[in-house]
Design a protein around this motif. Sequence first.
Motif, mmCIF file in Angstrom:
data_model
loop_
_atom_site.group_PDB
_atom_site.id
_atom_site.type_symbol
_atom_site.label_atom_id
_atom_site.label_comp_id
_atom_site.label_asym_id
_atom_site.label_seq_id
_atom_site.Cartn_x
_atom_site.Cartn_y
_atom_site.Cartn_z
ATOM 1 N N PHE A 28 0.840 -1.195 0.000
ATOM 2 C CA PHE A 28 0.000 0.000 0.000
ATOM 3 C C PHE A 28 0.871 1.238 0.000
ATOM 4 C CE2 PHE A 28 0.656 -0.883 4.497
ATOM 5 C CZ PHE A 28 0.885 0.371 5.036
ATOM 6 N N ASP A 29 0.268 2.335 -0.396
ATOM 7 C CA ASP A 29 0.925 3.629 -0.399
ATOM 8 C C ASP A 29 -0.125 4.628 0.054
ATOM 9 O OD1 ASP A 29 2.362 5.936 -0.796
ATOM 10 O OD2 ASP A 29 2.735 5.600 -2.924
ATOM 11 N N LEU A 30 -0.102 4.942 1.321
ATOM 12 C CA LEU A 30 -1.085 5.851 1.889
ATOM 13 C C LEU A 30 -0.505 7.254 1.895
ATOM 14 C CD1 LEU A 30 -3.849 6.115 3.252
ATOM 15 C CD2 LEU A 30 -2.694 5.775 5.440
ATOM 16 N N ALA A 31 -1.003 8.084 1.002
ATOM 17 C CA ALA A 31 -0.553 9.472 0.927
ATOM 18 C C ALA A 31 -1.416 10.293 1.877
ATOM 19 C CB ALA A 31 -0.672 9.979 -0.501
ATOM 20 N N ARG A 34 -3.563 13.123 0.344
ATOM 21 C CA ARG A 34 -4.724 12.650 -0.424
ATOM 22 C C ARG A 34 -5.814 12.175 0.514
ATOM 23 N NH1 ARG A 34 -3.174 8.199 -4.363
ATOM 24 N NH2 ARG A 34 -5.332 8.408 -4.977
ATOM 25 N N LEU A 35 -5.431 11.447 1.576
ATOM 26 C CA LEU A 35 -6.421 10.970 2.530
ATOM 27 C C LEU A 35 -7.107 12.143 3.217
ATOM 28 C CD1 LEU A 35 -7.769 8.564 3.913
ATOM 29 C CD2 LEU A 35 -5.937 8.644 5.620
ATOM 30 N N GLU A 36 -6.352 13.159 3.588
ATOM 31 C CA GLU A 36 -6.920 14.347 4.242
ATOM 32 C C GLU A 36 -7.922 15.044 3.324
ATOM 33 O OE1 GLU A 36 -7.829 17.551 6.687
ATOM 34 O OE2 GLU A 36 -6.799 15.704 7.253
ATOM 35 N N ALA A 37 -7.579 15.170 2.048
ATOM 36 C CA ALA A 37 -8.486 15.814 1.099
ATOM 37 C C ALA A 37 -9.728 14.966 0.852
ATOM 38 C CB ALA A 37 -7.756 16.082 -0.217
ATOM 39 N N PHE A 38 -9.548 13.669 0.848
ATOM 40 C CA PHE A 38 -10.645 12.744 0.541
ATOM 41 C C PHE A 38 -11.551 12.507 1.744
ATOM 42 C CE2 PHE A 38 -12.282 8.382 -0.032
ATOM 43 C CZ PHE A 38 -12.937 8.557 -1.246
ATOM 44 N N ALA A 39 -10.944 12.315 2.912
ATOM 45 C CA ALA A 39 -11.714 11.977 4.115
ATOM 46 C C ALA A 39 -11.058 12.626 5.331
ATOM 47 C CB ALA A 39 -11.784 10.465 4.282
ATOM 48 N N PRO A 40 -11.300 13.913 5.545
ATOM 49 C CA PRO A 40 -10.617 14.624 6.630
ATOM 50 C C PRO A 40 -10.926 14.092 8.024
ATOM 51 C CG PRO A 40 -12.272 16.016 5.573
ATOM 52 C CD PRO A 40 -12.178 14.762 4.777
ATOM 53 N N VAL A 47 -5.780 4.385 9.667
ATOM 54 C CA VAL A 47 -5.897 3.746 8.349
ATOM 55 C C VAL A 47 -4.636 2.944 8.050
ATOM 56 C CG1 VAL A 47 -6.203 4.139 5.872
ATOM 57 C CG2 VAL A 47 -7.483 5.529 7.521
ATOM 58 N N GLU A 48 -3.483 3.506 8.360
ATOM 59 C CA GLU A 48 -2.230 2.776 8.130
ATOM 60 C C GLU A 48 -2.167 1.505 8.973
ATOM 61 O OE1 GLU A 48 2.578 3.401 7.861
ATOM 62 O OE2 GLU A 48 1.277 5.148 8.010
ATOM 63 N N SER A 109 2.456 1.317 -8.412
ATOM 64 C CA SER A 109 2.914 2.558 -9.027
ATOM 65 C C SER A 109 1.847 3.167 -9.935
ATOM 66 C CB SER A 109 4.187 2.299 -9.830
ATOM 67 O OG SER A 109 4.608 3.461 -10.489
ATOM 68 N N ARG A 110 1.204 2.339 -10.701
ATOM 69 C CA ARG A 110 0.216 2.819 -11.683
ATOM 70 C C ARG A 110 -1.118 3.186 -11.069
ATOM 71 N NH1 ARG A 110 -2.482 -0.687 -16.351
ATOM 72 N NH2 ARG A 110 -3.593 0.978 -17.377
ATOM 73 N N LEU A 111 -1.578 2.399 -10.098
ATOM 74 C CA LEU A 111 -2.950 2.564 -9.587
ATOM 75 C C LEU A 111 -3.054 3.261 -8.242
ATOM 76 C CD1 LEU A 111 -4.222 -1.010 -10.498
ATOM 77 C CD2 LEU A 111 -4.534 1.107 -11.806
ATOM 78 N N VAL A 112 -1.960 3.338 -7.506
ATOM 79 C CA VAL A 112 -2.059 3.836 -6.131
ATOM 80 C C VAL A 112 -1.185 5.067 -5.875
ATOM 81 C CG1 VAL A 112 -1.758 3.252 -3.693
ATOM 82 C CG2 VAL A 112 -2.589 1.531 -5.301
ATOM 83 N N THR A 113 0.078 5.000 -6.220
ATOM 84 C CA THR A 113 1.010 6.082 -5.913
ATOM 85 C C THR A 113 0.549 7.379 -6.562
ATOM 86 O OG1 THR A 113 2.801 4.486 -5.738
ATOM 87 C CG2 THR A 113 3.431 6.797 -6.010
ATOM 88 N N PRO A 114 0.410 8.457 -5.773
ATOM 89 C CA PRO A 114 -0.148 9.702 -6.304
ATOM 90 C C PRO A 114 0.531 10.233 -7.550
ATOM 91 C CG PRO A 114 0.088 9.849 -3.928
ATOM 92 C CD PRO A 114 0.728 8.566 -4.359
#
Length: 117
Positions: A28-31, A34-40, A47-48, A109-114
């Motif tokens: 996983f790659d938890l940015a 992105r998480l803050e913008a998506f689900a503050p 989540v991690e 890399s293709r589907l997850v990494t921002p």
Amino acid sequence: MPSIEREEFLNVGVVVYAQMADFLDARFDLAPQRLEAFAPHLDPADVEAALEGMCAAVRGEACAGRPAMPKLGQRFGWITAPRSTILQPGPLHGGVTDDPALTLDRLVSRLVTPSGG
């Protein structure tokens, strides 16, 4: 506000299961941005921790509340089962690969990494 009921999701990881190669792994790659913008309302640390738990299940590590799953197929079935929690498995996709570990890296890399890489 994102919600499961409205099918609003953020890709955070990938699981690759290659039965013929006896391979099962997850990354996983938890940015946090992105998480803050998506689900503050979600705490990135929580989540991690949940994602680490899923990866531990993939590795077959014992954990209270999780059945013993010595076979890769059992573990894959358990982690891909639909659930009503913050972490949701996405749809399964079939494919062919000679190198499942490399495929896992490419998919993350293709589907997850921002940045897409």
